[in-house]
Design a protein around this motif. Structure first.
Motif, PDB file in Angstrom:
ATOM      1  N   UNK A  45       0.828  -1.205   0.000  1.00  0.00           N
ATOM      2  CA  UNK A  45       0.000   0.000   0.000  1.00  0.00           C
ATOM      3  C   UNK A  45       0.859   1.250   0.000  1.00  0.00           C
ATOM      4  N   UNK A  46       1.931   1.261   0.782  1.00  0.00           N
ATOM      5  CA  UNK A  46       2.813   2.420   0.816  1.00  0.00           C
ATOM      6  C   UNK A  46       3.530   2.617  -0.506  1.00  0.00           C
ATOM      7  N   UNK A  47       3.938   1.532  -1.152  1.00  0.00           N
ATOM      8  CA  UNK A  47       4.614   1.645  -2.440  1.00  0.00           C
ATOM      9  C   UNK A  47       3.673   2.139  -3.530  1.00  0.00           C
ATOM     10  N   UNK A  48       2.407   1.768  -3.418  1.00  0.00           N
ATOM     11  CA  UNK A  48       1.429   2.289  -4.380  1.00  0.00           C
ATOM     12  C   UNK A  48       1.251   3.794  -4.227  1.00  0.00           C
ATOM     13  N   UNK A  49       1.457   4.298  -3.002  1.00  0.00           N
ATOM     14  CA  UNK A  49       1.378   5.743  -2.766  1.00  0.00           C
ATOM     15  C   UNK A  49       2.663   6.474  -3.116  1.00  0.00           C
ATOM     16  N   UNK A  50       3.657   5.743  -3.640  1.00  0.00           N
ATOM     17  CA  UNK A  50       4.892   6.378  -4.097  1.00  0.00           C
ATOM     18  C   UNK A  50       6.036   6.346  -3.106  1.00  0.00           C
ATOM     19  N   UNK A  51       5.933   5.581  -2.057  1.00  0.00           N
ATOM     20  CA  UNK A  51       6.998   5.530  -1.057  1.00  0.00           C
ATOM     21  C   UNK A  51       8.133   4.635  -1.546  1.00  0.00           C
ATOM     22  N   UNK A  52       9.360   5.122  -1.385  1.00  0.00           N
ATOM     23  CA  UNK A  52      10.510   4.283  -1.692  1.00  0.00           C
ATOM     24  C   UNK A  52      10.877   3.439  -0.483  1.00  0.00           C
ATOM     25  N   UNK A  87      11.639   5.580   2.734  1.00  0.00           N
ATOM     26  CA  UNK A  87      10.411   6.116   3.329  1.00  0.00           C
ATOM     27  C   UNK A  87       9.564   4.998   3.923  1.00  0.00           C
ATOM     28  N   UNK A  88       9.543   3.841   3.274  1.00  0.00           N
ATOM     29  CA  UNK A  88       8.798   2.696   3.788  1.00  0.00           C
ATOM     30  C   UNK A  88       9.344   2.263   5.152  1.00  0.00           C
ATOM     31  N   UNK A  89      10.640   2.319   5.281  1.00  0.00           N
ATOM     32  CA  UNK A  89      11.275   1.900   6.527  1.00  0.00           C
ATOM     33  C   UNK A  89      10.984   2.883   7.648  1.00  0.00           C
ATOM     34  N   UNK A  90      11.283   4.174   7.421  1.00  0.00           N
ATOM     35  CA  UNK A  90      11.195   5.155   8.497  1.00  0.00           C
ATOM     36  C   UNK A  90       9.767   5.568   8.827  1.00  0.00           C
TER      37      UNK A  90
END
Length: 274
Positions: free
Chosen positions: A169-176, A179-182
């Motif tokens: 879900x986070x990657x679909x919102x454009x998170x690398x 950003x996914x980690x932190x």
């Protein structure tokens, strides 16, 4: 599973005996510390005139103000760095599908089998060649490395159980990945990180062997490491030695009592996930 009354009472009696077995030595230390300096008290005999000043005398004799400062610096050098490295490594090994992650994890698991006593001699020569003997870095840097196997294992156990839906879900919102980690996984890992921080604090504060072998100046050791020098100076004064031991033990006991709920909740969370 229904537990019978006999099993329940047996468990309670066993816990009471275990608690008494754990608490009695501390009570004996406390009672002994209140006896007159230079005496040789026996057992749990309460003194007729408790000498509360023994604690102040032990604090001054062991220069515990300097030891508190030194231990604080060592803890600040070990715990934050270990938490950051272990959290990042645990995330990579437990949640990311990195190549060779199983082999890397196996190396960390093998690191859990290395005792401090078995590597203290080569570690001494390594620290000496680096020019770090008799400095706090001689304790900080080895402890970070020695804590990594368990810390990475601890954090991996948390991240490996997180659902992939959060990352997707986070990657679909454009998170690398960063950003996914932190922004996603570190906040969710707060219980595991806080409980690991408690363990690392206790282990660092109570570190004795490295402080004795690698640092000659007692003022640059940990509180537990300075106990050896204190014992050598006041080893024949049993009440003063007991008072000093309780003062050295007090910070770790206070920290554990304050954060015990968070620590237990993290353990239970891990058991439920597993």
């Amino acid at each position: 599973m229904i537990v019978g009354k006999r099993e329940a009472w047996t468990g309670r009696v066993f816990l009471v005996l275990l608690m008494a077995f754990t608490i009695v030595p501390f009570i004996s230390l406390f009672v002994t510390a209140l006896h007159p300096s230079g005496s040789y008290p026996s057992g749990l005999e309460w003194p007729s005139e408790p000498r509360w000043g023994n604690f102040a005398d032990a604090f001054r004799a062991a220069h515990m103000g300097d030891l508190l400062w030194s231990s604080t610096l060592i803890v600040l050098g070990v715990v934050p760095v270990s938490l950051v490295l272990a959290t990042m490594a645990g995330f990579a090994l437990g949640h990311l599908r990195m190549a060779g992650r199983h082999l890397v994890f196996l190396m960390f698991v093998l690191g859990l089998t290395l005792p401090f006593e078995g590597i203290i001699t080569p570690l001494y020569y390594l620290v000496r060649d680096m020019g770090l003997l008799n400095t706090r870095w001689a304790i900080i840097l080895p402890l970070i490395g020695l804590f990594m196997p368990f810390a990475v294992y601890w954090m991996r156990a948390h991240f490996i159980n997180l659902p992939d839906d959060l990352s997707e879900a986070a990657q679909l919102d454009g998170a690398n990945v960063w950003q996914l980690f932190w922004r996603v996984h570190v906040p969710l890992a707060a219980p595991a990180i806080s409980s690991l921080a408690i363990l690392l604090f206790l282990w660092t504060w109570n570190q004795f062997l490295l402080a004795i072998v690698l640092v000659d100046d007692p003022a640059k050791r940990t509180m537990a490491g300075a106990l050896g020098a204190f014992q050598g100076q006041w080893g024949t004064d049993i009440p003063l030695l007991c008072a000093g031991s309780l003062l050295i033990l007090a910070p770790t006991l206070i920290v554990f009592l304050i954060f015990q709920r968070r620590f237990v909740s993290a353990l239970l969370q891990g058991s439920v996930k597993g």
